[in-house]
Motif scaffolding. Structure first.
Motif, PDB file in Angstrom:
ATOM      1  N   THR A   1       0.823  -1.221   0.000  1.00 18.69           N
ATOM      2  CA  THR A   1       0.000   0.000   0.000  1.00 18.69           C
ATOM      3  C   THR A   1       0.850   1.261   0.000  1.00 18.69           C
ATOM      4  N   LEU A   2       2.116   1.143   0.391  1.00 20.30           N
ATOM      5  CA  LEU A   2       3.037   2.281   0.389  1.00 20.30           C
ATOM      6  C   LEU A   2       3.834   2.361  -0.911  1.00 20.30           C
ATOM      7  N   GLY A   3       3.541   1.465  -1.851  1.00 14.35           N
ATOM      8  CA  GLY A   3       4.242   1.471  -3.135  1.00 14.35           C
ATOM      9  C   GLY A   3       5.494   0.625  -3.166  1.00 14.35           C
ATOM     10  N   ILE A   4       5.719  -0.147  -2.088  1.00 17.86           N
ATOM     11  CA  ILE A   4       6.889  -1.030  -2.015  1.00 17.86           C
ATOM     12  C   ILE A   4       6.609  -2.295  -2.830  1.00 17.86           C
ATOM     13  N   ASN A   5       7.587  -2.744  -3.606  1.00 16.11           N
ATOM     14  CA  ASN A   5       7.483  -4.023  -4.309  1.00 16.11           C
ATOM     15  C   ASN A   5       7.585  -5.149  -3.276  1.00 16.11           C
ATOM     16  N   VAL A   6       6.862  -6.243  -3.492  1.00 17.88           N
ATOM     17  CA  VAL A   6       6.852  -7.301  -2.486  1.00 17.88           C
ATOM     18  C   VAL A   6       6.992  -8.684  -3.113  1.00 17.88           C
ATOM     19  N   TRP A   7       7.523  -9.582  -2.310  1.00 14.37           N
ATOM     20  CA  TRP A   7       7.508 -11.015  -2.592  1.00 14.37           C
ATOM     21  C   TRP A   7       6.952 -11.701  -1.353  1.00 14.37           C
ATOM     22  N   ASN A   8       5.747 -12.228  -1.456  1.00 11.15           N
ATOM     23  CA  ASN A   8       5.165 -13.012  -0.374  1.00 11.15           C
ATOM     24  C   ASN A   8       5.636 -14.454  -0.556  1.00 11.15           C
ATOM     25  N   LEU A   9       6.768 -14.753   0.051  1.00 17.74           N
ATOM     26  CA  LEU A   9       7.416 -16.056  -0.089  1.00 17.74           C
ATOM     27  C   LEU A   9       6.615 -17.118   0.665  1.00 17.74           C
ATOM     28  N   ILE A  10       6.350 -18.241   0.022  1.00 16.89           N
ATOM     29  CA  ILE A  10       5.582 -19.335   0.624  1.00 16.89           C
ATOM     30  C   ILE A  10       6.553 -20.395   1.158  1.00 16.89           C
ATOM     31  N   PRO A  11       6.730 -20.490   2.488  1.00 13.63           N
ATOM     32  CA  PRO A  11       7.659 -21.485   3.053  1.00 13.63           C
ATOM     33  C   PRO A  11       7.268 -22.896   2.649  1.00 13.63           C
ATOM     34  N   GLY A  12       8.274 -23.683   2.326  1.00 10.71           N
ATOM     35  CA  GLY A  12       8.028 -25.062   1.903  1.00 10.71           C
ATOM     36  C   GLY A  12       7.839 -25.205   0.404  1.00 10.71           C
ATOM     37  N   GLU A  13       7.464 -24.091  -0.248  1.00 15.44           N
ATOM     38  CA  GLU A  13       7.301 -24.097  -1.702  1.00 15.44           C
ATOM     39  C   GLU A  13       8.363 -23.238  -2.382  1.00 15.44           C
ATOM     40  N   GLU A  14       8.824 -22.221  -1.683  1.00 11.92           N
ATOM     41  CA  GLU A  14       9.816 -21.293  -2.232  1.00 11.92           C
ATOM     42  C   GLU A  14      10.927 -21.089  -1.206  1.00 11.92           C
ATOM     43  N   ASP A  15      12.055 -20.585  -1.673  1.00 11.70           N
ATOM     44  CA  ASP A  15      13.195 -20.325  -0.788  1.00 11.70           C
ATOM     45  C   ASP A  15      13.824 -19.005  -1.186  1.00 11.70           C
ATOM     46  N   VAL A  16      14.305 -18.276  -0.204  1.00  6.83           N
ATOM     47  CA  VAL A  16      14.885 -16.967  -0.472  1.00  6.83           C
ATOM     48  C   VAL A  16      16.055 -17.039  -1.451  1.00  6.83           C
ATOM     49  N   VAL A  17      16.730 -18.183  -1.522  1.00  6.28           N
ATOM     50  CA  VAL A  17      17.863 -18.315  -2.439  1.00  6.28           C
ATOM     51  C   VAL A  17      17.407 -18.280  -3.901  1.00  6.28           C
ATOM     52  N   GLU A  18      16.074 -18.371  -4.121  1.00  3.02           N
ATOM     53  CA  GLU A  18      15.518 -18.321  -5.474  1.00  3.02           C
ATOM     54  C   GLU A  18      15.142 -16.895  -5.889  1.00  3.02           C
ATOM     55  N   LEU A  19      15.598 -15.922  -5.132  1.00  4.37           N
ATOM     56  CA  LEU A  19      15.240 -14.520  -5.370  1.00  4.37           C
ATOM     57  C   LEU A  19      15.453 -14.108  -6.824  1.00  4.37           C
ATOM     58  N   PHE A  20      16.562 -14.510  -7.402  1.00  3.69           N
ATOM     59  CA  PHE A  20      16.875 -14.098  -8.772  1.00  3.69           C
ATOM     60  C   PHE A  20      16.391 -15.113  -9.807  1.00  3.69           C
ATOM     61  N   THR A  21      16.449 -16.400  -9.481  1.00  2.22           N
ATOM     62  CA  THR A  21      16.033 -17.417 -10.444  1.00  2.22           C
ATOM     63  C   THR A  21      14.518 -17.381 -10.671  1.00  2.22           C
ATOM     64  N   LYS A  22      13.783 -16.942  -9.686  1.00  4.27           N
ATOM     65  CA  LYS A  22      12.321 -16.846  -9.831  1.00  4.27           C
ATOM     66  C   LYS A  22      11.907 -15.461 -10.358  1.00  4.27           C
ATOM     67  N   LYS A  23      12.904 -14.648 -10.716  1.00  3.30           N
ATOM     68  CA  LYS A  23      12.651 -13.337 -11.334  1.00  3.30           C
ATOM     69  C   LYS A  23      11.862 -12.368 -10.441  1.00  3.30           C
ATOM     70  N   HIS A  24      12.178 -12.410  -9.127  1.00  5.81           N
ATOM     71  CA  HIS A  24      11.551 -11.430  -8.243  1.00  5.81           C
ATOM     72  C   HIS A  24      12.249 -10.082  -8.331  1.00  5.81           C
ATOM     73  N   ILE A  25      13.425 -10.073  -8.933  1.00  8.94           N
ATOM     74  CA  ILE A  25      14.141  -8.825  -9.229  1.00  8.94           C
ATOM     75  C   ILE A  25      14.491  -8.846 -10.714  1.00  8.94           C
TER      76      ILE A  25
END
Length: 202
Positions: free
Chosen positions: A178-202
């Motif tokens: 709501t403040l204009g920040i880009n977000v990734w609502n990561l789902i534990p068990g299905e996604e991992d933070v190490v996939e930040l770039f491979t999943k094209k979140h950036i």
């Protein structure tokens, strides 16, 4: 273009058993969580009451329960910190491509457990990967209240649209959005933070 990344802590870096405390408290005979208990928890997480006051609250309600058992139950939510995530974080930090921030709803008992369980060398290694390390009980704000996100943006002169916020709870990412920040609502068990770039979140 993303220049800043704000990470949550629990279930982003350290694994959690979100039902762990409830299950441990139930074994101690505490099977119902009252509104008063939730409010005390929020006050503690914002740093408005001390660990001693937090424990005393439960001791008064449940005098038969040992203080150590209460603390152990409270910390039962905390699990392991996978090495791959530290490796990923250190590489990201060393790249100097982004300003990295940690923004966590946490409290003194949990951080004390982490420092003891990990050891201070590992804890410092983790903490030093971030430009700023924000814990709710130290800054007197908690997610998903909007003022915690605004605090981080304002204090660091961050532009919302240049900032990505990574959190496992949708209520938290929805608030940041709501403040204009880009977000990734990561789902534990299905996604991992190490996939930040491979999943094209950036």
């Amino acid at each position: 273009m993303i220049k800043n990344i704000i990470f949550d802590f629990g279930d982003i870096f350290i694994n959690l058993d979100k039902e762990g405390t409830y299950k441990a408290m139930a074994k101690l005979g505490v099977t119902e969580i009252s509104n008063e208990m939730v409010e005390i928890y929020h006050q503690y997480e914002k740093g408005f009451i001390s660990s001693d006051e937090f424990i005393d609250f439960y001791k008064q309600k449940f005098p038969a329960i040992d203080s150590k058992d209460l603390v152990d139950a409270w910390n039962a939510v905390l699990l392991d910190f996978p090495e791959r995530r530290l490796k990923f974080l250190k590489e990201l930090s060393n790249s100097k491509k982004y300003n990295l921030f940690l923004l966590s709803n946490t409290n003194d008992l949990h951080i004390s457990w982490i420092q003891e369980n990990w050891g201070m060398d590992l804890y410092s290694e983790f903490k030093n990967c971030f430009s700023k390390f924000y814990l709710s009980h130290e800054i007197n704000f908690r997610k998903p209240d909007l003022d915690i996100y605004q605090f981080v943006l304002t204090e660091n002169n961050l532009v919302a649209k240049e900032t990505l916020f990574v959190d496992d709870l949708k209520v938290n990412t929805d608030a940041a959005k709501t403040l204009g920040i880009n977000v990734w609502n990561l789902i534990p068990g299905e996604e991992d933070v190490v996939e930040l770039f491979t999943k094209k979140h950036i």
